[in-house]
Design an enzyme around this catalytic site. Structure first.
Site, short mmCIF file in Angstrom:
data_model
loop_
_atom_site.label_atom_id
_atom_site.label_comp_id
_atom_site.label_asym_id
_atom_site.label_seq_id
_atom_site.Cartn_x
_atom_site.Cartn_y
_atom_site.Cartn_z
N GLU A 96 0.67 -1.18 -0.07
CA GLU A 96 0.08 -0.13 -0.16
C GLU A 96 0.87 1.38 0.14
O GLU A 96 1.90 1.26 0.51
CB GLU A 96 -0.96 -0.04 1.16
CG GLU A 96 -1.72 -1.11 0.98
CD GLU A 96 -2.95 -1.28 2.21
OE1 GLU A 96 -3.70 -2.19 2.29
OE2 GLU A 96 -2.61 -0.59 3.20
N CYS A 109 3.75 8.47 1.08
CA CYS A 109 4.12 7.31 2.20
C CYS A 109 4.20 6.43 1.32
O CYS A 109 3.46 5.50 0.72
CB CYS A 109 3.26 7.49 3.32
SG CYS A 109 3.92 6.25 4.21
N CYS A 120 6.93 -5.42 15.11
CA CYS A 120 6.68 -4.50 15.95
C CYS A 120 5.05 -4.66 16.50
O CYS A 120 4.31 -4.71 15.68
CB CYS A 120 6.92 -3.00 15.73
SG CYS A 120 8.48 -2.83 15.03
N GLY A 170 7.10 -2.32 5.51
CA GLY A 170 8.32 -2.64 5.44
C GLY A 170 9.31 -1.65 6.34
O GLY A 170 9.34 -0.83 6.54
N GLU A 171 10.57 -2.44 6.46
CA GLU A 171 11.86 -1.66 7.09
C GLU A 171 12.72 -1.43 5.98
O GLU A 171 13.32 -2.35 5.37
CB GLU A 171 12.46 -2.65 8.14
CG GLU A 171 14.02 -2.14 8.40
CD GLU A 171 14.06 -0.69 9.13
OE1 GLU A 171 14.69 0.04 8.42
OE2 GLU A 171 13.34 -0.30 9.98
N SER A 202 12.53 6.07 7.35
CA SER A 202 12.42 6.08 8.69
C SER A 202 12.42 4.30 9.01
O SER A 202 12.32 3.70 8.21
CB SER A 202 10.70 6.09 9.04
OG SER A 202 10.30 5.53 10.07
N SER A 224 12.04 5.42 14.54
CA SER A 224 10.69 4.97 15.14
C SER A 224 11.08 4.42 16.60
O SER A 224 11.52 3.42 16.75
CB SER A 224 10.15 3.68 14.57
OG SER A 224 9.65 3.98 13.08
N HIS A 226 9.44 4.83 19.86
CA HIS A 226 8.05 4.32 20.60
C HIS A 226 8.20 4.15 22.08
O HIS A 226 7.46 3.61 22.55
CB HIS A 226 7.57 3.17 19.72
CG HIS A 226 7.44 3.34 18.36
ND1 HIS A 226 6.80 4.65 18.16
CD2 HIS A 226 8.04 2.83 17.19
CE1 HIS A 226 6.61 4.60 16.61
NE2 HIS A 226 7.53 3.51 16.10
#
Length: 382
Positions: A96, A109, A120, A170-171, A202, A224, A226
Site C-alpha cells: 500500500e 508514504c 513491532c 516494511g523496514e 524511517s 521509530s 516508541h
C-alpha cells in the site's frame, strides 16, 4: 530488474545505471537523460511516444528494455483528501501507498517491502509477516503511479507530491540497495527533483545500515522510537534486543552530524494507552534525548482489529506533549488522516503472501483469545 525475455525495466534505474545501459547498446550517455525525462517527468511507458528519440534507437529499446510500474489493484480516496493505492508486486503480494495532502504540501508514504520481518507489536503491517523486498522499480513505481494519477506531468509543473517518506510497509534499511536507488531517482532532477530535506527514510533501528546509509546518500532520517527505555522498547520493537537505545542513538547522531546544515533527527513515537503514555515516560524521553538534535512527532495509536492496544485520551496526549515542550523540544502531534480507508499510520496491511507464517500464528492466537473470552462467565467480563 529483468523479465523472462532478458529485458531490463528502465523505471528503476538511477542516472549512472541508465548511462551504463545506453553504453551497453553502443549509444551516447546523453540518451539516459532523454529517456529518464520521458519516464519520470512525463510518465511515459511507451518508447514509440518518445519523439526526440530516433526510430532506430526506439527499436533497440523495444528489443532490450521495458518500462513497467507495479499493477494498481485499487485506489481509494478518503473524505479528508487522503488517497491510498494498493499495488501488486512481482512476488504476488500487494502493498500500500498513501498520499496525504496538508496545506501546500503533499506527502507520499511509500512501501519498501511486502510485509515486514520486524514484528513491532503495535503495527498491523508486522502482523502480516514478510514476503519479499520490493525492487527499485516497484519502489519508485509508487511515486510514478501517484504522480501520473494527479496529472502532474511534467513533474515540475503544478507538483502534487512535494515530500516522500519511506514509512509505508516494511523496514527500508533491510532492503538497502533498492531503497537507496529509488531515493536517488526521487532526488535526481531527471527524476522527480525532490529536495533531500523532503525525502525521509524511517527506520526501527538497523544500526549497521544507518552508518552505511550515511556513506551513500543524505536524505532526512526518522527514528521509530516508541519507548524511552530498553525494557519497554524491546517489548514493542523487538529489534531493540539486538541494537539497544545507546547504540541506536549513537548511530543516529553520527548520521545527522554528517548532514550538517542544521538538519535534525525526527523522532516518531506512537502513544499507546497505559503502555508508554505516562508522564514518567515523557520524563525518560527528555533525559534520553538531551543531547540528540531532534524534533518529536507523537502519533496517537490508530486501532486495528485485535491489536490489544488503545488510543490514549486527548488529555493524556496533551500532557505528554506539554512536558516535552517545557523541556525545550519541538513536538507535534500527528493528525490521523485517511482512517476511513484504513490508510492511517500503523494500519497498512496489503495482502501479503506470508513466508514467515507469522500471520497464521497471529490469527491462531487471536482465535484462542476470543474463545477464552467467550468461555468466561458473563459476570466476570465486567
Amino acid at each position: 530488474m529483468t523479465d523472462t525475455n532478458g529485458k531490463i525495466n528502465l523505471l528503476g534505474l538511477t542516472q549512472p545505471e541508465m548511462e551504463q545501459f545506453f553504453e551497453s547498446l553502443g549509444e551516447k550517455r546523453f540518451r539516459a537523460g532523454q529517456v529518464m525525462k520521458w519516464i519520470h517527468h512525463f510518465g511515459v511507458d511507451d518508447f514509440a511516444a518518445m519523439t526526440n528519440v530516433g526510430k532506430a534507437l526506439r527499436e533497440k529499446l523495444e528489443a532490450a528494455a521495458y518500462i513497467r510500474g507495479p499493477e494498481v489493484v485499487s485506489e481509494d480516496i478518503s473524505s479528508d483528501g487522503t488517497r491510498k493505492w494498493v499495488v501488486r508486486v512481482a512476488s504476488g503480494s500487494c502493498v500500500e501507498t498513501v498520499y496525504i495532502p496538508q496545506g501546500g504540501r503533499g506527502t507520499l508514504c511509500v512501501s519498501s517491502q511486502a510485509g515486514c520481518a520486524l514484528d513491532c507489536s503495535f503495527c498491523s503491517t508486522g502482523k502480516q509477516g514478510f514476503n519479499s523486498d520490493l525492487t527499485s522499480a516497484e519502489i519508485i513505481g509508487q511515486v510514478w503511479i501517484a504522480n501520473k494519477s494527479f496529472g502532474s506531468v511534467p513533474a515540475k509543473i503544478d507538483r502534487a507530491i512535494t515530500n516522500v517518506v519511506m514509512m509505508g510497509m516494511g523496514e527500508p534499511l533491510l532492503n538497502f540497495d533498492n531503497v537507496v536507488s529509488a531515493m536517488k531517482i526521487m532526488m535526481d532532477d531527471l527524476g522527480y527533483g525532490i529536495s533531500k530535506r523532503k525525502v525521509t527514510l524511517s527506520t526501527s533501528g538497523v544500526v549497521p545500515m544507518i552508518d552505511k546509509l550515511a556513506e551513500v546518500i543524505d536524505v532526512s532520517l526518522a527514528l521509530s522510537l516508541h519507548a524511552p527505555n530498553d525494557e519497554l522498547r524491546s517489548q514493542l520493537v523487538p529489534i531493540n534486543k539486538k541494537y539497544p537505545l545507546d547504540m541506536l542513538l549513537a548511530a543516529c547522531k553520527r548520521y545527522i552530524s554528517r548532514l550538517g546544515e542544521k538538519r535534525v533527527l525526527t523522532i516518531e513515537y506512537t502513544l499507546l494507552k497505559d503502555v508508554n503514555d505516562k508522564l514518567e515516560h515523557a520524563e525518560q524521553m527528555v533525559a534520553l534525548l538531551a543531547d540528540v538534535p531532534c524534533k518529536i512527532n507523537l502519533i496517537p495509536f490508530n486501532p486495528f482489529p485485535h491489536s490489544g492496544y488503545e488510543r490514549p485520551s486527548n488529555n493524556a496526549i496533551r500532557r505528554f506533549q506539554e512536558l516535552l515542550q517545557k523541556a525545550g523540544h519541538n513536538v507535534t502531534v500527528r493528525t490521523t488522516r485517511g482512517e476511513d480507508i484504513d490508510a492511517a499510520c500503523g494500519q497498512l496491511v496489503g495482502q501479503v503472501m506470508d513466508r514467515t507464517r507469522r500471520s497464521e500464528r497471529y490469527i491462531a492466537v487471536r482465535q484462542l483469545n476470543a474463545d477464552a473470552e467467550a468461555a468466561r462467565p458473563i459476570a466476570s467480563r465486567n
